[in-house]
Design an enzyme around this catalytic site. Structure first.
Site, PDB file in Angstrom:
ATOM      1  N   TYR A 226      17.845  49.957  35.876  1.00 38.19           N
ATOM      2  CA  TYR A 226      18.124  50.993  37.057  1.00 38.19           C
ATOM      3  C   TYR A 226      16.917  51.647  37.411  1.00 38.19           C
ATOM      4  O   TYR A 226      16.019  51.853  36.532  1.00 38.19           O
ATOM      5  CB  TYR A 226      19.196  51.890  36.555  1.00 38.19           C
ATOM      6  CG  TYR A 226      19.319  53.127  37.668  1.00 38.19           C
ATOM      7  CD1 TYR A 226      20.276  52.721  38.790  1.00 38.19           C
ATOM      8  CD2 TYR A 226      19.162  54.266  37.481  1.00 38.19           C
ATOM      9  CE1 TYR A 226      20.480  53.583  39.697  1.00 38.19           C
ATOM     10  CE2 TYR A 226      19.376  55.344  38.414  1.00 38.19           C
ATOM     11  CZ  TYR A 226      20.041  54.836  39.541  1.00 38.19           C
ATOM     12  OH  TYR A 226      20.398  55.862  40.262  1.00 38.19           O
TER      13      TYR A 226
ATOM     14  N   ASP B 170      23.386  50.808  28.409  1.00 37.86           N
ATOM     15  CA  ASP B 170      23.928  51.711  29.481  1.00 37.86           C
ATOM     16  C   ASP B 170      25.091  50.796  30.064  1.00 37.86           C
ATOM     17  O   ASP B 170      24.874  49.662  30.438  1.00 37.86           O
ATOM     18  CB  ASP B 170      22.594  51.436  30.584  1.00 37.86           C
ATOM     19  CG  ASP B 170      22.993  52.428  31.890  1.00 37.86           C
ATOM     20  OD1 ASP B 170      24.262  52.406  32.215  1.00 37.86           O
ATOM     21  OD2 ASP B 170      22.369  52.978  32.481  1.00 37.86           O
TER      22      ASP B 170
ATOM     23  N   LYS C 104      29.858  56.998  38.220  1.00 36.30           N
ATOM     24  CA  LYS C 104      30.155  55.663  38.792  1.00 36.30           C
ATOM     25  C   LYS C 104      31.607  55.381  38.472  1.00 36.30           C
ATOM     26  O   LYS C 104      32.503  56.224  38.763  1.00 36.30           O
ATOM     27  CB  LYS C 104      29.127  54.532  38.577  1.00 36.30           C
ATOM     28  CG  LYS C 104      27.780  54.832  38.391  1.00 36.30           C
ATOM     29  CD  LYS C 104      27.220  55.075  39.892  1.00 36.30           C
ATOM     30  CE  LYS C 104      26.015  55.566  39.931  1.00 36.30           C
ATOM     31  NZ  LYS C 104      24.699  55.092  39.052  1.00 36.30           N
TER      32      LYS C 104
HETATM   33  C1  LIG Z   1      23.469  55.431  38.642  1.00 35.13           C
HETATM   34  C2  LIG Z   1      23.011  54.895  37.442  1.00 35.13           C
HETATM   35  C3  LIG Z   1      22.329  55.747  36.597  1.00 35.13           C
HETATM   36  C4  LIG Z   1      21.668  57.213  36.804  1.00 35.13           C
HETATM   37  O1  LIG Z   1      22.848  57.985  36.774  1.00 35.13           O
HETATM   38  P1  LIG Z   1      22.928  59.256  37.848  1.00 35.13           P
HETATM   39  O2  LIG Z   1      24.271  59.799  37.526  1.00 35.13           O
HETATM   40  O3  LIG Z   1      22.556  58.657  39.312  1.00 35.13           O
HETATM   41  O4  LIG Z   1      21.811  60.306  37.399  1.00 35.13           O
HETATM   42  C5  LIG Z   1      21.914  54.934  35.322  1.00 35.13           C
HETATM   43  N1  LIG Z   1      22.184  54.069  35.095  1.00 35.13           N
HETATM   44  C6  LIG Z   1      22.778  52.930  35.935  1.00 35.13           C
HETATM   45  C7  LIG Z   1      23.346  51.743  35.519  1.00 35.13           C
HETATM   46  C8  LIG Z   1      23.281  53.478  37.016  1.00 35.13           C
HETATM   47  O5  LIG Z   1      23.955  52.633  37.817  1.00 35.13           O
END
Ligand SMILES: *Cc1c(COP(=O)(O)O)cnc(C)c1O
Length: 385
Positions: free
Chosen positions: A102, A174, A199
């Site tokens: 990311y 992640d 998300k």
């Molecule tokens: C969006 C995202 C992040 C960062 O998260 P935020 O809530 O925008 O700070 C980290 N890893 C992945 C895979 C993401 O899609």
């Protein structure tokens, strides 16, 4: 008699009907920043909301259970969750990260390296030779992101855990793209899971938040202590909304991935499409690993238009149901153009190496009627002249 609750039941009902004040079925939202001391000279569970808050605690407990972890820390964003995780790496310690991670994660890791706080190596984790070479440098932490963004390449978590166990490296995954509804990295041997709860976990595109879940109770405690020290814990209101989102996680993701597969199949046979990247398709290069380690393929996919940037321009202009926007995991369907949006910061050369072409579009499939989504794609593809 308490029964053994399945993960679906945990998502829908953890903390339900546990309110001691009035028997509220839905756990109340405690906005209060502070709590009155019941007795002089005696500590209690809740004193100050940065340290601990009852609403945030129910969300943390729910996320820890969904990931089968020992404890969770709920933070103000996915980035603060990743920064909190990196606090477990000692001074100058090496972190192995995916070369296609990311963008915000890439920026954070590069900045911490630049400041001399940690060492970082970005590696194609699907390349076993490169990965093995990086492991030879005795990393402290391996960060995995699977499926990758935007090409949805799947990395074998168990294989990385096994390799990490030969040394002292810890493994963090992640899990933002799949959520615990479809993938539980701790059950595959990982030490930590990180989420952007922005998300799928919240799922309604109205909160920015994050979480770190640890397999080991002592690690969970250390993370919670540092989150309080640095003040990155999430607000009660955001925690309340996110828990409300988690209630429907399984139902949302199951429905969304059914539509995603139908859309992937529709796109795959369309004459204007050069390639479709979805791990649920047998044509996907890491379809087999996905089938082994995931309980579903999720609702993210990307596809390439034969007509490149020119095609993208006409296609996105014609979209009706889909919205052109970054982010993902909400109930509304989104399309993003990595070259000019999410991955613009990478530069053309890095994009070329990562396989991100100008005709590539990334899609987050929402909860609209499957036939409407396909009809919208169909008419927008026809608009490419
Ligand atoms: C969006 C995202 C992040 C960062 O998260 P935020 O809530 O925008 O700070 C980290 N890893 C992945 C895979 C993401 O899609």
């Amino acid at each position: 008699m308490p029964i053994q609750r399945s993960f679906k039941t945990v998502a829908a009902a953890n903390g339900i009907a546990t309110d001691k004040a009035f028997g509220a079925v839905t756990p109340p939202l405690y906005l209060s920043s502070n709590f009155a001391f019941a007795t002089f000279e005696q500590g209690q569970d809740y004193e100050y909301s940065r340290v601990a808050n009852p609403t945030r605690d129910i969300l943390a407990d729910t996320l820890a259970k969904l990931e089968d972890g020992a404890g969770a820390v709920v933070t103000s964003s996915g980035m603060s969750a990743l920064h909190l995780l990196l606090s477990r790496v000692g001074p100058g310690g090496l972190v192995i990260a995916p070369h296609d991670c990311y963008g915000g994660t890439h920026r954070l890791l590069a900045a911490l390296k630049e400041r001399g706080q940690i060492d970082v190596e970005f590696v194609d984790q699907g390349d076993s030779v490169a990965l093995n070479a990086a492991f030879g440098k005795e990393p402290q932490l391996v960060l995995v992101e699977t499926p990758s963004n935007p090409l949805m390449r799947v990395v074998d978590i168990s294989a990385i855990v096994e390799r990490a166990r030969q040394g002292k490296a810890k493994v963090a995954v992640d899990n933002t793209f799949l959520s615990p509804a479809l993938q539980q990295p701790l059950r595959l041997g990982a030490d930590y899971v990180v989420h952007s709860t922005t998300k799928y976990l919240n799922g309604h595109s109205d909160v920015v938040g994050g979480a770190v879940i640890a397999a080991d109770p002592a690690e969970a405690e250390a993370l919670a202590a540092w989150a309080n020290t640095t003040g990155v814990t999430a607000s009660p209101f955001d925690s309340y909304l996110t828990l409300r989102g988690v209630r429907t996680l399984f139902a949302r993701v199951e429905r969304q991935q059914t539509s995603a597969l139908a859309i992937a199949r529709f796109l795959e046979q369309h004459p204007r499409i050069a390639a479709v990247h979805y791990p649920g398709l047998p044509s996907h290069p890491t379809h087999d690993i996905a089938a082994r380690q995931q309980s579903g393929c999720g609702a993210m996919l990307s596809f390439e238009l034969k007509d490149g940037l020119h095609g993208v321009r006409s296609f996105v202009a014609a979209l009706d149901v889909f919205t052109l926007a970054e982010s993902l995991g909400g109930v509304e369907s989104l399309i993003a153009h990595p070259t000019t949006m999410t991955h613009a910061g990478m530069g053309p050369e890095a994009r070329r190496i990562a396989g991100i072409t100008d005709g590539l579009l990334r899609m987050s499939v929402g909860l609209e009627a499957e036939e409407d989504l396909i009809a919208d794609l169909s008419q927008s593809l026809s608009a490419i002249g």
